[in-house]
Design a protein around this motif. Structure first.
Motif, PDB file in Angstrom:
ATOM      1  N   PHE A  46       0.838  -1.204   0.000  1.00 43.92           N
ATOM      2  CA  PHE A  46       0.000   0.000   0.000  1.00 43.92           C
ATOM      3  C   PHE A  46       0.877   1.261   0.000  1.00 43.92           C
ATOM      4  O   PHE A  46       0.564   2.250  -0.684  1.00 43.92           O
ATOM      5  CB  PHE A  46      -0.917  -0.002   1.220  1.00 43.92           C
ATOM      6  N   GLY A  47       1.979   1.212   0.738  1.00 46.11           N
ATOM      7  CA  GLY A  47       2.906   2.344   0.729  1.00 46.11           C
ATOM      8  C   GLY A  47       3.483   2.595  -0.651  1.00 46.11           C
ATOM      9  O   GLY A  47       3.626   3.756  -1.078  1.00 46.11           O
ATOM     10  N   LEU A  48       3.782   1.499  -1.372  1.00 44.12           N
ATOM     11  CA  LEU A  48       4.303   1.641  -2.738  1.00 44.12           C
ATOM     12  C   LEU A  48       3.261   2.271  -3.658  1.00 44.12           C
ATOM     13  O   LEU A  48       3.579   3.111  -4.516  1.00 44.12           O
ATOM     14  CB  LEU A  48       4.743   0.274  -3.268  1.00 44.12           C
ATOM     15  N   ILE A  49       1.990   1.869  -3.480  1.00 43.43           N
ATOM     16  CA  ILE A  49       0.907   2.447  -4.284  1.00 43.43           C
ATOM     17  C   ILE A  49       0.809   3.952  -4.027  1.00 43.43           C
ATOM     18  O   ILE A  49       0.662   4.758  -4.958  1.00 43.43           O
ATOM     19  CB  ILE A  49      -0.427   1.744  -3.962  1.00 43.43           C
ATOM     20  N   CYS A  50       0.903   4.342  -2.772  1.00 42.05           N
ATOM     21  CA  CYS A  50       0.842   5.776  -2.436  1.00 42.05           C
ATOM     22  C   CYS A  50       2.016   6.535  -3.050  1.00 42.05           C
ATOM     23  O   CYS A  50       1.829   7.630  -3.615  1.00 42.05           O
ATOM     24  CB  CYS A  50       0.838   5.941  -0.918  1.00 42.05           C
ATOM     25  N   LEU A  51       3.217   5.973  -2.974  1.00 42.90           N
ATOM     26  CA  LEU A  51       4.392   6.639  -3.535  1.00 42.90           C
ATOM     27  C   LEU A  51       4.274   6.805  -5.055  1.00 42.90           C
ATOM     28  O   LEU A  51       4.605   7.861  -5.602  1.00 42.90           O
ATOM     29  CB  LEU A  51       5.654   5.845  -3.181  1.00 42.90           C
ATOM     30  N   CYS A  52       3.794   5.743  -5.724  1.00 44.74           N
ATOM     31  CA  CYS A  52       3.635   5.813  -7.181  1.00 44.74           C
ATOM     32  C   CYS A  52       2.637   6.895  -7.569  1.00 44.74           C
ATOM     33  O   CYS A  52       2.858   7.661  -8.526  1.00 44.74           O
ATOM     34  CB  CYS A  52       3.194   4.463  -7.728  1.00 44.74           C
ATOM     35  N   ASN A  53       1.535   6.991  -6.822  1.00 42.10           N
ATOM     36  CA  ASN A  53       0.523   7.993  -7.154  1.00 42.10           C
ATOM     37  C   ASN A  53       0.993   9.406  -6.818  1.00 42.10           C
ATOM     38  O   ASN A  53       0.625  10.360  -7.504  1.00 42.10           O
ATOM     39  CB  ASN A  53      -0.787   7.675  -6.429  1.00 42.10           C
ATOM     40  N   MET A  54       1.817   9.523  -5.771  1.00 42.98           N
ATOM     41  CA  MET A  54       2.397  10.835  -5.473  1.00 42.98           C
ATOM     42  C   MET A  54       3.317  11.285  -6.623  1.00 42.98           C
ATOM     43  O   MET A  54       3.316  12.451  -7.017  1.00 42.98           O
ATOM     44  CB  MET A  54       3.174  10.781  -4.160  1.00 42.98           C
ATOM     45  N   TYR A  55       4.076  10.344  -7.166  1.00 46.41           N
ATOM     46  CA  TYR A  55       4.994  10.687  -8.257  1.00 46.41           C
ATOM     47  C   TYR A  55       4.234  11.025  -9.540  1.00 46.41           C
ATOM     48  O   TYR A  55       4.698  11.824 -10.359  1.00 46.41           O
ATOM     49  CB  TYR A  55       5.950   9.524  -8.503  1.00 46.41           C
ATOM     50  N   LEU A  56       3.064  10.380  -9.701  1.00 35.62           N
ATOM     51  CA  LEU A  56       2.260  10.614 -10.910  1.00 35.62           C
ATOM     52  C   LEU A  56       1.254  11.742 -10.733  1.00 35.62           C
ATOM     53  O   LEU A  56       0.271  11.832 -11.483  1.00 35.62           O
ATOM     54  CB  LEU A  56       1.522   9.305 -11.277  1.00 35.62           C
ATOM     55  N   TYR A  57       1.480  12.586  -9.730  1.00 37.57           N
ATOM     56  CA  TYR A  57       0.542  13.654  -9.401  1.00 37.57           C
ATOM     57  C   TYR A  57       0.260  14.558 -10.602  1.00 37.57           C
ATOM     58  O   TYR A  57      -0.883  14.991 -10.810  1.00 37.57           O
ATOM     59  CB  TYR A  57       1.111  14.478  -8.239  1.00 37.57           C
ATOM     60  N   GLU A  58       1.263  14.807 -11.400  1.00 35.60           N
ATOM     61  CA  GLU A  58       1.085  15.708 -12.532  1.00 35.60           C
ATOM     62  C   GLU A  58       0.279  15.084 -13.671  1.00 35.60           C
ATOM     63  O   GLU A  58      -0.261  15.801 -14.512  1.00 35.60           O
ATOM     64  CB  GLU A  58       2.455  16.150 -13.068  1.00 35.60           C
ATOM     65  N   LEU A  59       0.222  13.761 -13.720  1.00 35.00           N
ATOM     66  CA  LEU A  59      -0.464  13.082 -14.822  1.00 35.00           C
ATOM     67  C   LEU A  59      -1.878  12.634 -14.463  1.00 35.00           C
ATOM     68  O   LEU A  59      -2.590  12.109 -15.325  1.00 35.00           O
ATOM     69  CB  LEU A  59       0.354  11.857 -15.262  1.00 35.00           C
ATOM     70  N   ARG A  60      -2.276  12.799 -13.205  1.00 36.30           N
ATOM     71  CA  ARG A  60      -3.604  12.370 -12.781  1.00 36.30           C
ATOM     72  C   ARG A  60      -4.285  13.504 -12.034  1.00 36.30           C
ATOM     73  O   ARG A  60      -3.632  14.282 -11.315  1.00 36.30           O
ATOM     74  CB  ARG A  60      -3.502  11.136 -11.874  1.00 36.30           C
ATOM     75  N   ASN A  61      -5.604  13.567 -12.163  1.00 36.02           N
ATOM     76  CA  ASN A  61      -6.339  14.560 -11.391  1.00 36.02           C
ATOM     77  C   ASN A  61      -6.606  14.024  -9.981  1.00 36.02           C
ATOM     78  O   ASN A  61      -6.315  12.867  -9.668  1.00 36.02           O
ATOM     79  CB  ASN A  61      -7.645  14.950 -12.083  1.00 36.02           C
ATOM     80  N   LEU A  62      -7.175  14.862  -9.138  1.00 41.02           N
ATOM     81  CA  LEU A  62      -7.372  14.485  -7.732  1.00 41.02           C
ATOM     82  C   LEU A  62      -8.310  13.296  -7.575  1.00 41.02           C
ATOM     83  O   LEU A  62      -8.109  12.446  -6.701  1.00 41.02           O
ATOM     84  CB  LEU A  62      -7.914  15.696  -6.956  1.00 41.02           C
ATOM     85  N   TRP A  63      -9.329  13.201  -8.426  1.00 40.17           N
ATOM     86  CA  TRP A  63     -10.265  12.075  -8.329  1.00 40.17           C
ATOM     87  C   TRP A  63      -9.587  10.750  -8.666  1.00 40.17           C
ATOM     88  O   TRP A  63      -9.845   9.727  -8.024  1.00 40.17           O
ATOM     89  CB  TRP A  63     -11.463  12.308  -9.245  1.00 40.17           C
TER      90      TRP A  63
END
Length: 308
Positions: free
Chosen positions: A261-278
């Motif tokens: 789960f921590g890895l999933i959070c880190l990946c999504n933090m890194y992809l912040y610019e490519l994904r919207n908040l939803w």
């Protein structure tokens, strides 16, 4: 004299005895066979669904179906076809009388002791072979046994009589070996667990698709960052590993789920610019929900006196 001496119904996953015939014979041979009954009960999940074991003057036969095993002890000269017809009749009656929910949720040993009446009546009929009248077609059972003979278990396969020695017998339906260590089973799957499993697969698929799109973009534009591709594929791997942890038991399972789960959070933090908040909220929420379901689905426990 050829005859059936004893019979019992046992749950496969943990060896919990559900019902059994009343035994009056206290001879040394019968006492030894009862030990083998207990050992086999603990090994049922590793064994084929139809087996025979010869123990001196006696034979132990059993069949397993839908998580329940039907075991019987008979003299060595009792016909094999009658033995398995007897077990088949027990199986049909038990399945008709009790549903899988009751057998899966049973906690106390011999909680279906009333089934003993049917076992005793059926045993008496099969011990009187001259006047035996049964709906089972003996010719059909004879043909089935010839086409798919029961797996032969030897006493040496069981190891020592204390029941803790490992089994190492060839697998019944194909090549390979049956695992010596019993596989730890998890509790039955719940509806929230199924939902979390499907959502994790969905998140993994979305990450995989975005990862391939990132590769295409990288090939078309040399200035693209390759680390985004790595983040998408790591997210895919994390989601799929959550599915694996939900289905199978492994060591340090809860710790692995939190790390995933921590890895999933880190990946999504890194992809912040490519994904919207939803999108970010969806992926992180699904990861947290799957982690919770992994935590809730614990290994099955045994009743302290399950093998009484």
């Amino acid at each position: 004299m050829s005859m059936i001496l004893s019979a019992s119904v046992v749950r496969v996953r943990d060896g919990l005895p559900l019902s059994a015939s009343t035994d009056y014979d206290q001879s040394t041979g019968m006492q030894e066979c009862r030990k083998y009954f207990k050992i086999l009960s603990r090994k049922l999940s590793q064994l084929p669904d139809r087996c025979t074991m010869k123990t001196g003057q006696y034979n132990i036969n059993f069949i397993s179906s839908l998580g329940v095993s039907y075991m019987m002890l008979c003299t060595e000269n009792y016909p094999s076809v009658l033995a398995f017809c007897f077990l088949d009749e027990l199986q049909k009656e038990f399945i008709t009388t009790y549903n899988m929910m009751k057998t899966n949720t049973a906690v106390r040993p011999y909680c279906f002791i009333e089934f003993d009446n049917f076992i005793q009546r059926t045993k008496q009929r099969y011990n009187n072979t001259r006047s035996l009248s049964t709906k089972m077609n003996l010719a059909d059972m004879q043909t089935e046994i010839k086409l798919r003979p029961p797996y032969q278990i030897s006493v040496s396969d069981l190891g020592s009589a204390n029941g803790f020695a490992p089994l190492s017998v060839a697998e019944y339906r194909g090549t390979g070996k049956i695992s010596a260590a019993p596989h730890q089973r998890l509790e039955p799957v719940t509806l929230p667990g199924i939902v979390s499993f499907v959502l994790s697969l969905l998140c993994g698929a979305l990450n995989l698709i975005r990862g391939f799109h990132a590769i295409e973009s990288l090939l078309q534009n040399e200035g693209e960052d390759f680390s985004y591709v790595i983040a998408f594929f790591l997210g895919t791997a994390a989601c799929l590993y959550q599915c694996y942890l939900f289905v199978y038991y492994t060591g340090w399972r809860n710790a692995k789920s939190f790390l995933t789960f921590g890895l999933i959070c880190l990946c999504n933090m890194y992809l912040y610019e490519l994904r919207n908040l939803w999108q970010l909220f969806f992926h992180v929420t699904v990861g947290a929900f799957s982690t919770l379901q992994i935590r809730l689905r614990q290994p099955q426990g045994k009743s302290p006196d399950y093998n009484v």
